[in-house]
Design a protein around this motif. Structure first.
Motif, short mmCIF file in Angstrom:
data_model
loop_
_atom_site.label_atom_id
_atom_site.label_comp_id
_atom_site.label_asym_id
_atom_site.label_seq_id
_atom_site.Cartn_x
_atom_site.Cartn_y
_atom_site.Cartn_z
N CYS A 250 -21.12 18.56 9.84
CA CYS A 250 -21.11 17.43 10.77
C CYS A 250 -22.41 17.35 11.57
CB CYS A 250 -19.91 17.58 11.69
SG CYS A 250 -19.80 16.34 12.95
N ARG B 3 -27.36 13.45 9.76
CA ARG B 3 -26.84 13.80 8.42
C ARG B 3 -27.79 13.36 7.32
NH1 ARG B 3 -21.77 11.59 10.10
NH2 ARG B 3 -21.36 13.03 11.81
N ASP C 148 -11.09 14.35 15.58
CA ASP C 148 -12.52 14.57 15.74
C ASP C 148 -13.16 13.32 16.31
OD1 ASP C 148 -15.16 15.23 15.59
OD2 ASP C 148 -15.01 16.19 13.63
MO LIG Z 1 -18.02 14.96 12.31
#
Ligand SMILES: [Mo]
Ligand SMILES: Nc1nc2c(c(=O)[nH]1)N[C@H]1C(S)=C(S)[C@@H](COP(=O)(O)OP(=O)(O)OC[C@H]3O[C@@H](n4cnc5c(=O)[nH]c(N)nc54)[C@H](O)[C@@H]3O)O[C@H]1N2
Ligand SMILES: Nc1nc2c(c(=O)[nH]1)N[C@H]1C(S)=C(S)[C@@H](COP(=O)(O)OP(=O)(O)OC[C@H]3O[C@@H](n4cnc5c(=O)[nH]c(N)nc54)[C@H](O)[C@@H]3O)O[C@H]1N2
Length: 700
Positions: free
Chosen positions: A141, A301, A13
C-alpha cells in the motif's frame, strides 16, 4: 425483548475510521449509524458502510469451516467440516511442513480486511513469531511514502481535518478523498466556502478533481519532476523563505543545486503539464498562507513513488509552511500512536525471526522465488490476494500448486478462498472486540462486540488461538482473550507515549471514542520541531543512501520493464492506473449487489484520442493485456483520462469479469523504496475483445 446499543468502529482501510452506533434487539442488529458525537464521522457514513448490515447478514457469509473436495487446479468444491476437524488437519499438516522444511515454509499473508489492534496487528504477529514462520513485508500500500515522509520529517503527523477550514490553498496531490476518505470533504468544502482554492493533481479527473478550481493531470510517476519544477520556480523567483530554511532544514544548498536540473520547461517535458501551468501553480502555492498539500498512498504506487513523495515534502519547507495551522502536509496521522512493539509481538522465547517475503512478490514466492525453503503452507486472513494483489495471474498459478496447503480465513468465498484446502469462517466487526487508532485523525476507539458470532464464525485472534492450542503451544501470549490483549498493549504503550495520558481501558469502553492528547492544539511540527536524526527537515537525507536511494529528491526515467507482447509496438502502449473504486474498499464490498450495481460493470477508461486509434467506443468489450496477463473490460471513452493514460478502478472480483480482473496485468516489480508495490507503473495494450485471446500468460 432486550435492546441495547454498542459502540462500534468501522474497521476498513480508510483514513476516517468512523465511530458507529449499533442498536441490537434480541441478538440481532436493527440499526447501524454514524456517531453524531465523533469529531470526524459527525453522524454520517459513506456509501459503502452505511449498508454495513447487508454485509453482516449477507446470504453468502461463510458460517462453517469447509474442506476442499476438488483437486487444486480445478474449480473449488467444498464440504462442511467441524472446527475440530479443521484444527486437527491444520495442526497436522503444519507439523509435517515444519518437520520436513522448517517453520519458514509457512507463510502468513494478511493485510487490511480490518485495521484493528487485535484482529490485524496482534493476529499478524504472535502466532507466527512463536512458530518462526516466514515474515510478510507489508508493502502493498504505502511503504515508500511512509519511509519517505519519515526520512524527511521524522514521522507521520498530519494537519487535523478540523484545521482545514483555515486553509487558503489546498493541493490534493494524487489523492481522491471524495471516494477514499470522504469525511475529509465537508471540512474542505467549508474551507472552499471561505475562499480556499482547490487544486487537484491526478492523471485522472476524479470525483475530487471535479470539485476543484484547477485540475493538473501529469503523466503517472512524474510527480517528482512536477514538484521539483515548482520548487525551481519558487527558489529562482525568490518566493522561498530563507530564514525558515536556515533554521529548520538540512541540505538546502544541495537541493538548490539539484533544482537547476528542473527548469519548468524540462519539468513540462517529463510530466506533460504545460510549463506556464507549472510556473503559475508554483507562484500561487508560494503566495498562499496557509497552504496545505494533502496526499495519501495512490501517488506512491509506482516505480518512483518514494522520490515523488520526497520531492513533494520539500515544498512546505521551501515556503516555511510546516508548523502552520491549516498548512504544511496532510499525509497520515499514524505516528501519533505506535503500539508498543514488544507487547504486540511478544517475541521473548520465540525462535529466531523467519525470513522476510515481500507481499508484492506473492505469485513469484509461491512459484519458486522463495526456494530455501519453498512456501509449503499459506495462511491467508483479512486479505484477498488472488483478486487484489499484483500480477494476480501468477498468484493464481501458485495457489493451484497441488503440494501447497492453503488455509483461508474469510467472511466470503473470495477469489482467494476458492483456492483453499481449508476455509475458516470469520466474524465481522460487529461480532468481535477490537481497538482502533486511525491514519486520518487522532481519535482512539473501542469496538464492542454487538452480537454473537454468526454461525460458527470466529475472529482472527480466536481462530489463531485455537490453532495454537491444537498445536499444543502453551505460551500465555497465545491464551489471552481480545480484551486482555487490548488492556496489556494499551498499558505498555501508555508507559512511553504521553499522548495516551489519562486514556484507560475503562474510559474507552465507557466512551467508545477518545481523543489523543496532542500538544499545540494538534498542529504538527509546531515550533519547527522535527523528529529526524538532525531535528530538521532533511531535504538531503543521507540515511536513504543505505536503501540505495539518492539522498536528494529527483526523478528517474523508469517505466514498466516488461517486454512488449509479440506484434505490439511500444509506442501503442497506454500507461494504466488502477485507483480506488468509489463503492468498494479494495475488493471488500464488491460482492454486495447494491454496491456492484452502483459501481457498474468492470471498466477501463480511455481518452477519445486513443479510442479513435483503437477503433473502440463506450460500452464495447475490450481486452487489456501485456506480457503478464490480460482481462476483458467494458470500455468507457472519456477525457477524464489524458491521452496515453488509461484507468481501471480496482476491486471487482474475477467472477465479475469473466475469471480475471485488472490485476492480471499489474506489475509485481518493486518501487524505489521499501519494497513498494508499483500497480500504476503498468504498460498495457488494448484491443477489441472479439479477436482471439493471447495464448501465453502465467495465469492461463
Ligand atoms: Mo491501501
Ligand atoms: N472507496 C474507496 N475508498 C478507499 C479505498 C478503496 O478501494 N475504495 N482504498 C483504501 C486504501 S487501501 C487506501 S491505501 C486509500 C488510498 O487513497 P488514495 O490514495 O486517495 O486512493 P487511490 O485511488 O489509490 O489513489 C489516488 C489517486 O492517485 C492517482 N494516481 C495514480 N498514480 C498517480 C501518479 O503517479 N501521480 C499522481 N499525481 N496521481 C496518481 C489515481 O488516479 C487516483 O485518483 O484509500 C482507502 N479508501
Ligand atoms: N490494481 C490495484 N490493486 C491494488 C491497489 C491499487 O491501487 N491498484 N491498492 C492496493 C492497496 S492500497 C491495498 S491496501 C491492498 C488491499 O488488499 P487486501 O488487504 O487484500 O484488501 P481487500 O481486497 O479488501 O481484502 C480484505 C479481505 O478481508 C476480509 N475480511 C474483512 N474483515 C475480516 C476479518 O475480520 N477477518 C478475516 N479473516 N477476514 C476479513 C474481506 O472479506 C476481504 O475479502 O490492495 C492493493 N491492490
Amino acid at each position: 425483548m432486550s435492546c441495547s446499543t454498542a459502540y462500534t468502529v468501522c474497521p476498513h482501510d480508510c483514513p476516517d475510521t468512523c465511530g458507529c452506533l449499533t442498536a441490537v434487539r434480541d441478538g440481532r442488529v436493527v440499526a447501524f449509524r454514524g456517531d453524531p458525537a465523533h469529531a470526524v464521522t459527525r453522524g454520517w457514513l459513506c456509501a459503502k458502510v452505511n449498508g454495513y448490515l447487508d454485509l453482516v447478514y449477507h446470504p453468502d457469509r461463510l458460517l462453517y469451516p469447509l474442506r476442499r473436495v476438488s483437486p487444486k487446479n480445478s474449480p473449488g468444491r467444498f464440504e462442511r467440516i467441524t472446527w475440530e476437524q479443521a484444527l486437527e488437519e491444520i495442526a497436522r499438516r503444519w507439523q509435517e511442513v515444519i518437520s520436513r522444511h522448517g517453520a519458514e515454509a509457512i507463510l502468513p499473508y494478511s493485510y487490511s480486511g480490518t485495521l484493528g489492534l487485535v484482529q490485524m496487528a496482534v493476529a499478524s504477529a504472535r502466532l507466527w513469531n512463536r512458530l518462526g514462520a516466514s515474515r510478510l513485508l507489508r508493502s502493498i500500500c504505502g511503504a515508500a511514502a511512509e519511509h519517505a515522509v519519515k526520512a524527511t520529517l521524522g514521522g507521520r503527523f498530519a494537519t487535523p481535518y478540523e484545521h482545514v477550514a483555515d486553509t487558503r490553498l489546498c493541493i490534493v496531490w494524487g489523492n481522491n478523498p471524495v471516494s477514499t476518505g470522504p469525511h475529509f470533504m465537508p471540512f474542505l468544502r467549508e474551507a472552499q466556502r471561505r475562499g480556499c482554492e482547490l487544486v487537484v493533481i491526478d492523471p485522472r479527473r476524479t470525483r475530487t478533481a471535479r470539485g476543484a478550481d484547477l485540475h493538473v493531470a501529469p503523466r503517472p510517476g512524474t510527480d517528482a519532476a512536477l514538484a521539483l519544477g515548482m520548487a525551481h520556480v519558487i527558489v529562482h523567483e525568490g518566493l522561498h523563505d530563507p530564514a525558515w530554511l536556515a533554521a529548520h532544514t538540512i541540505g538546502y544548498e544541495d537541493l538548490r543545486t539539484r533544482l537547476d536540473e528542473y527548469p519548468p520547461e524540462r519539468a513540462a517535458a517529463i510530466t506533460g503539464v504545460d510549463a506556464p501551468v507549472i510556473v503559475a501553480l508554483a507562484r500561487r502555492y508560494a503566495s498562499a498562507r496557509p497552504a496545505l498539500i494533502k496526499m495519501a498512498d495512490g501517488i506512491n504506487r509506482n516505480l518512483n513513488g518514494g522520490q515523488s513523495v520526497r520531492a513533494i515534502c520539500t515544498l512546505p519547507a521551501l515556503t516555511g509552511q510546516y508548523g502552520l495551522r491549516g498548512g504544511g502536509l496532510a499525509y497520515s496521522t499514524s505516528d501519533y500512536l505506535n503500539w508498543d512493539s514488544d507487547a504486540v509481538q511478544r517475541t521473548a522465547g520465540c525462535p529466531p525471526p523467519g525470513r522476510v517475503v515481500n507481499m508484492n512478490r506473492l505469485g513469484a514466492a509461491l512459484t519458486g522465488e522463495a526456494s530455501d525453503p519453498p512456501v509449503m503452507a499459506l495462511y491467508v486472513f483479512g486479505a484477498n490476494p488472488a483478486c487484489i494483489a499484483p500480477n494476480a495471474g501468477l498468484i493464481a498459478r501458485g495457489l493451484r500448486r497441488p503440494d501447497l496447503f492453503t488455509v483461508v480465513h474469510e467472511l466470503f468465498m473470495t477469489d482467494t478462498a476458492m483456492h483453499a484446502d481449508i476455509v475458516l469462517p470469520a466474524t465481522t466487526q460487529l461480532e468481535h472486540a477490537d481497538l482502533h487508532k486511525a491514519y486520518g485523525h487522532a481519535l482512539l476507539a473501542y469496538n464492542r462486540p454487538a452480537i454473537a458470532p454468526r454461525g460458527e464464525a470466529r475472529s482472527n485472534w480466536d481462530a489463531q488461538r485455537a490453532i495454537a492450542e491444537a498445536m499444543s503451544i502453551a505460551t500465555p501470549a497465545l491464551r489471552q482473550d481480545a480484551d486482555t490483549v487490548i488492556d496489556e498493549v494499551l498499558a505498555a504503550t501508555a508507559a512511553h507515549n504521553p499522548r495516551l495520558a489519562g486514556i484507560t481501558p475503562e474510559l474507552l469502553r465507557r466512551e467508545g471514542v477518545v481523543a489523543l492528547t496532542l500538544p499545540h492544539g494538534g498542529v504538527p511540527f509546531a515550533g519547527g520541531h522535527f523528529t529526524t536524526p538532525s531535528g530538521r527537515v532533511e531535504l538531503r537525507c543521507d540515511a536513504l543512501e543505505t536503501h540505495g536511494m539518492d539522498p536528494l529528491p529527483g526523478w528517474r526515467d523508469v517505466a514498466d520493464a516488461a517486454p512488449s507482447p509479440a506484434g505490439c509496438a511500444p509506442h501503442d502502449a497506454l500507461e494504466l492506473v488502477s485507483p480506488a473504486a468509489h463503492h468498494f474498499v479494495s475488493s471488500s464490498f464488491a460482492n454486495r449487489a447494491d454496491l456492484a450495481r452502483r459501481e457498474g460493470a468492470p471498466r477501463v477508461e480511455i481518452n477519445p484520442v486513443d479510442a479513435r486509434r483503437l477503433d473502440v467506443r463506450t460500452g464495447e468489450r475490450v481486452r487489456v493485456f501485456n506480457t503478464r496477463g490480460w482481462c476483458e473490460l467494458r470500455a468507457v471513452v472519456t477525457d477524464d483520462v489524458r491521452p496515453g493514460v488509461a484507468a481501471s478502478p480496482k476491486g471487482w472480483w474475477r467472477t465479475a469479469g469473466g475469471g480475471r480482473n485488472i490485476n492480471w496485468t499489474t506489475p509485481d516489480a518493486l518501487g524505489d523504496l521499501a519494497g513498494q508495490s508499483t500497480f500504476h507503473s503498468n504498460r498495457v495494450w488494448i484491443e477489441k475483445a472479439d479477436t482471439a485471446a493471447p495464448a501465453t500468460e502465467p495465469g492461463a
